[in-house]
Design a protein around this motif. Structure first.
Motif, PDB file in Angstrom:
ATOM      1  N   THR A 120       0.837  -1.206   0.000  1.00  0.00           N
ATOM      2  CA  THR A 120       0.000   0.000   0.000  1.00  0.00           C
ATOM      3  C   THR A 120       0.869   1.253   0.000  1.00  0.00           C
ATOM      4  O   THR A 120       0.610   2.198  -0.759  1.00  0.00           O
ATOM      5  CB  THR A 120      -0.932  -0.016   1.230  1.00  0.00           C
ATOM      6  N   PHE A 121       1.913   1.241   0.824  1.00  0.00           N
ATOM      7  CA  PHE A 121       2.817   2.392   0.813  1.00  0.00           C
ATOM      8  C   PHE A 121       3.446   2.558  -0.579  1.00  0.00           C
ATOM      9  O   PHE A 121       3.586   3.674  -1.087  1.00  0.00           O
ATOM     10  CB  PHE A 121       3.915   2.220   1.865  1.00  0.00           C
ATOM     11  N   ALA A 122       3.816   1.437  -1.169  1.00  0.00           N
ATOM     12  CA  ALA A 122       4.415   1.499  -2.507  1.00  0.00           C
ATOM     13  C   ALA A 122       3.409   2.083  -3.503  1.00  0.00           C
ATOM     14  O   ALA A 122       3.765   2.889  -4.379  1.00  0.00           O
ATOM     15  CB  ALA A 122       4.861   0.104  -2.931  1.00  0.00           C
ATOM     16  N   HIS A 123       2.160   1.670  -3.357  1.00  0.00           N
ATOM     17  CA  HIS A 123       1.107   2.166  -4.250  1.00  0.00           C
ATOM     18  C   HIS A 123       0.920   3.682  -4.079  1.00  0.00           C
ATOM     19  O   HIS A 123       0.817   4.425  -5.071  1.00  0.00           O
ATOM     20  CB  HIS A 123      -0.196   1.418  -3.926  1.00  0.00           C
ATOM     21  N   ILE A 124       0.905   4.128  -2.845  1.00  0.00           N
ATOM     22  CA  ILE A 124       0.719   5.573  -2.582  1.00  0.00           C
ATOM     23  C   ILE A 124       1.899   6.356  -3.172  1.00  0.00           C
ATOM     24  O   ILE A 124       1.716   7.383  -3.823  1.00  0.00           O
ATOM     25  CB  ILE A 124       0.609   5.849  -1.066  1.00  0.00           C
ATOM     26  N   LEU A 125       3.100   5.856  -2.909  1.00  0.00           N
ATOM     27  CA  LEU A 125       4.274   6.570  -3.425  1.00  0.00           C
ATOM     28  C   LEU A 125       4.275   6.582  -4.954  1.00  0.00           C
ATOM     29  O   LEU A 125       4.600   7.608  -5.581  1.00  0.00           O
ATOM     30  CB  LEU A 125       5.559   5.912  -2.906  1.00  0.00           C
ATOM     31  N   SER A 126       3.884   5.479  -5.553  1.00  0.00           N
ATOM     32  CA  SER A 126       3.838   5.433  -7.020  1.00  0.00           C
ATOM     33  C   SER A 126       2.801   6.416  -7.564  1.00  0.00           C
ATOM     34  O   SER A 126       2.962   6.967  -8.664  1.00  0.00           O
ATOM     35  CB  SER A 126       3.482   4.017  -7.491  1.00  0.00           C
ATOM     36  N   SER A 127       1.756   6.646  -6.778  1.00  0.00           N
ATOM     37  CA  SER A 127       0.688   7.551  -7.223  1.00  0.00           C
ATOM     38  C   SER A 127       1.111   9.011  -7.202  1.00  0.00           C
ATOM     39  O   SER A 127       0.385   9.879  -7.708  1.00  0.00           O
ATOM     40  CB  SER A 127      -0.554   7.362  -6.342  1.00  0.00           C
ATOM     41  N   MET A 128       2.256   9.266  -6.618  1.00  0.00           N
ATOM     42  CA  MET A 128       2.755  10.648  -6.591  1.00  0.00           C
ATOM     43  C   MET A 128       2.909  11.196  -8.018  1.00  0.00           C
ATOM     44  O   MET A 128       2.928  12.402  -8.235  1.00  0.00           O
ATOM     45  CB  MET A 128       4.107  10.717  -5.871  1.00  0.00           C
ATOM     46  N   ARG A 129       3.042  10.285  -8.978  1.00  0.00           N
ATOM     47  CA  ARG A 129       3.239  10.759 -10.350  1.00  0.00           C
ATOM     48  C   ARG A 129       1.989  11.451 -10.883  1.00  0.00           C
ATOM     49  O   ARG A 129       2.044  12.146 -11.886  1.00  0.00           O
ATOM     50  CB  ARG A 129       3.646   9.584 -11.245  1.00  0.00           C
TER      51      ARG A 129
END
Lengths: 189, 428
Positions: free
Chosen positions: A140-149
């Motif tokens: 989930t953290f990875a998903h949130i960070l990836s969504s920064m784009r």
């Protein structure tokens, strides 16, 4: 006055000199005014650096609120945490003993105050619609960070980035993290 | 707008680095901008201070009539506030006063060596040294307040003048007489001097030929400080040459004497008129590592028991088998040239009858001004531990902007723009 939303992510990582230097490099650049593209690049690099060091993730916290009062209040809280140096050590912690389970830690914090209703904010809102049971998973953290784009900085009113520590000798200890002020950081499962 | 993101605040210290950025294109729509509303209009105060590699900075609007930022009060470490915003934090137009000045030649340049000159000679004692006070004279603020107040701070050194009072002269002689006796004991005696600041320094200066001074002055002077540390500092500047010379000539391995400011726990009652520069003595537990004898020097025999912040340490030492005794400084009678324990040479010779640390023991000659101190033995006082909580002393009231998190000023200063919105002040 338009309403605001907030997206904030804080990760606590095991201290690693290379990862620390990569994150620190993002924060010690010239403080000249930046364009939207430069801001996007900066946050993109921060997110990518954190993703590249996923093996060091220890604890974390993330929030998305599309409640105006909560968003403004939380943004102030995150900034205040930096300006008051609340979580930072004032004295060196030493390097720790890697052979005696005495690791050191660092935290990296990202918070953005978004224009509510903007396409970028709505996209992030959907990206942050996570099931309760998965809130604190590494994926989930990875998903949130990836969504920064998806961030469009034309729709970002304010932002903050900060790293604890600046000097590796001031990295946090395990005992530091037991302090109640760090209770908001959840174990990443 | 090509580069709309403006960095307006941040921190760059060993413990943390970071910054806050605002999108100027959206600024008019947020209540968070009250302190930044004049960014780009020329009414900006920018503070950037570099000190020892650490940078802390903020950009905030200069005082403006429509400043309606919500504020809150907090209490923060006084010493850190002084280091960040200046020694006279909150009252930059005020200074300290020296009533009894030493008027002979004084070289301000020597202040740069004060910390080193007054450091212990023995490396084993150096780790106990608390030079905080001696670091204050030339210090300048590391931060700029939003209203620019700290830009007017002048170094304490500009006001500092050496002092030499009659009691200091007496204390110096008493210190010399004391050291001559204690240094002749059969085994090492650790001394703890707990006298009024200038007298403590003078006593130490008198004793410095034979004992290694370890100063534990852990605060900075302040114009409204409840601890008159400026007088202690002024006494230290007077004795700096003597202490430096004594350090050069003192034999290696001389017994330590820990020097404490007696006024460190002075009463403190009011945030608005007083500045809390108090502190608890950092007396190291391991100070007695090479001895089983401690002698605690107080002004008179009415000054036992020891102060609350020492009680736990003293009682721990007693439990560990250390003989902790007390002595009154005024038990040393001051003559024209020197001081003696008691009023006669016989009384002076009888010192080791009162403190049996040298054999053979001499005949006892009573010293009435020291009877209570000589008889005193420390006992644990549970209330002492709670009366001096380091977390509750040495704190000063400040006003914080809720929206920005920035420190706006001291509660001592009622003229700040932030007071316009804080009803309980009624000023501004």
């Amino acid at each position: 006055m338009g309403e605001r939303s907030i997206l904030a992510v804080e990760l606590c990582l095991q201290y690693d000199r290379q990862a620390h230097e990569a994150l620190r490099h993002l924060l010690v650049q010239e403080k000249r005014p930046l364009s939207y593209q430069e801001k996007w690049n900066l946050y993109g690099h921060a997110a990518m650096t954190l993703l590249a060091h996923r093996g060091l993730w220890f604890r974390g916290c993330w929030d998305f609120y599309d409640n105006d009062l909560r968003a403004r209040s939380d943004f102030n809280m995150w900034v205040s945490g930096m300006l008051t140096e609340e979580g930072a050590r004032t004295h060196p912690s030493g390097t720790g003993d890697p052979y005696r389970n005495d690791p050191r830690y660092m935290t990296f914090t990202i918070a953005v105050l978004l224009v509510q209703g903007s396409p970028s904010e709505r996209t992030l809102c959907r990206a942050c619609d996570i099931q309760q049971s998965r809130l604190w998973q590494g994926d989930t953290f990875a998903h949130i960070l990836s969504s920064m784009r998806y961030l469009n900085f034309a729709s970002v009113e304010a932002s903050t980035l900060y790293l604890i520590p600046n000097d590796g000798g001031y990295a946090l200890t395990g005992d530091d993290l037991k302090h109640p002020k760090f209770q908001y950081l959840r174990p990443i499962v | 707008m090509d580069n709309p993101f403006v960095c307006d605040a941040g921190v760059d210290k060993p413990g943390i680095v970071g910054s806050r950025w605002w999108n100027k294109a959206l600024k008019e729509s947020s209540s968070l901008h009250t302190r930044r509303s004049s960014l780009g209009t020329g009414l900006v105060v920018a503070g950037l201070v570099l000190l020892g590699g650490a940078t802390v900075w903020a950009v905030a609007s200069a005082s403006s009539g429509d400043d309606d930022e919500e504020t809150k009060e907090e209490r923060r470490r006084s010493l850190e506030l002084q280091k960040d915003y200046g020694w006279n934090f909150g009252v930059v137009s005020e200074t300290v006063v020296f009533d009894v000045q030493y008027t002979q030649t004084y070289a301000r340049e020597a202040l740069a060596r004060l910390e080193a000159d007054l450091a212990p000679k023995d490396a084993a004692n150096l780790k106990y040294y608390v030079p905080t006070l001696f670091q204050s004279p030339e210090a300048v603020p590391r931060l700029t307040l939003p209203d620019g107040d700290t830009t007017r701070v002048k170094p304490l050194a500009e006001a500092l003048r050496p002092i030499l009072t009659p009691t200091m002269r007496d204390s110096e002689k008493r210190g010399a007489a004391y050291a001559a006796l204690v240094a002749s004991a059969d085994s090492r005696v650790v001394t703890i001097i707990d006298l009024v600041g200038p007298d403590a320094v003078a006593f130490a200066a008198g004793a410095a030929a034979l004992l290694d001074p370890v100063f534990l002055f852990d605060n900075w002077p302040h114009p409204r400080g409840v601890v008159p540390a400026h007088l202690t500092l002024a006494a230290a500047t007077y004795y700096q040459p003597k202490l430096a010379k004594a350090k050069e000539e003192r034999r290696a391995g001389a017994p330590p004497m820990f020097v404490i400011e007696r006024g460190r726990l002075n009463p403190y009652t009011d945030d608005a008129s007083q500045f809390d520069n108090r502190y608890a003595a950092k007396l190291p537990a391991s100070a007695v590592a090479n001895t089983d004898k401690v002698l605690y020097v107080v002004p008179t025999q009415a000054n036992v028991p020891e102060q609350d912040d020492l009680n736990a340490q003293f009682s721990d030492w007693v439990k560990a088998g250390v003989e902790v005794r007390a002595i009154a400084a005024d038990a040393f009678f001051v003559g024209a040239d020197k001081a003696t324990f008691g009023t006669t040479p016989e009384a002076n010779t009888s010192f080791f009858a009162h403190y049996p640390w040298k054999k053979p023991a001499p005949p006892l000659v009573p010293v009435p001004t020291n009877e209570r101190t000589a008889a005193y033995r420390p006992v644990a006082r549970p209330a002492a531990a709670t009366s001096v909580d380091p977390a509750t002393i040495g704190l000063a009231g400040v006003v914080i902007g809720v929206g920005t998190g920035l420190l706006l000023g001291s509660k001592l200063n009622r003229s700040g723009t932030w007071n316009r919105t804080y009803s309980s002040y009624g000023g501004g």
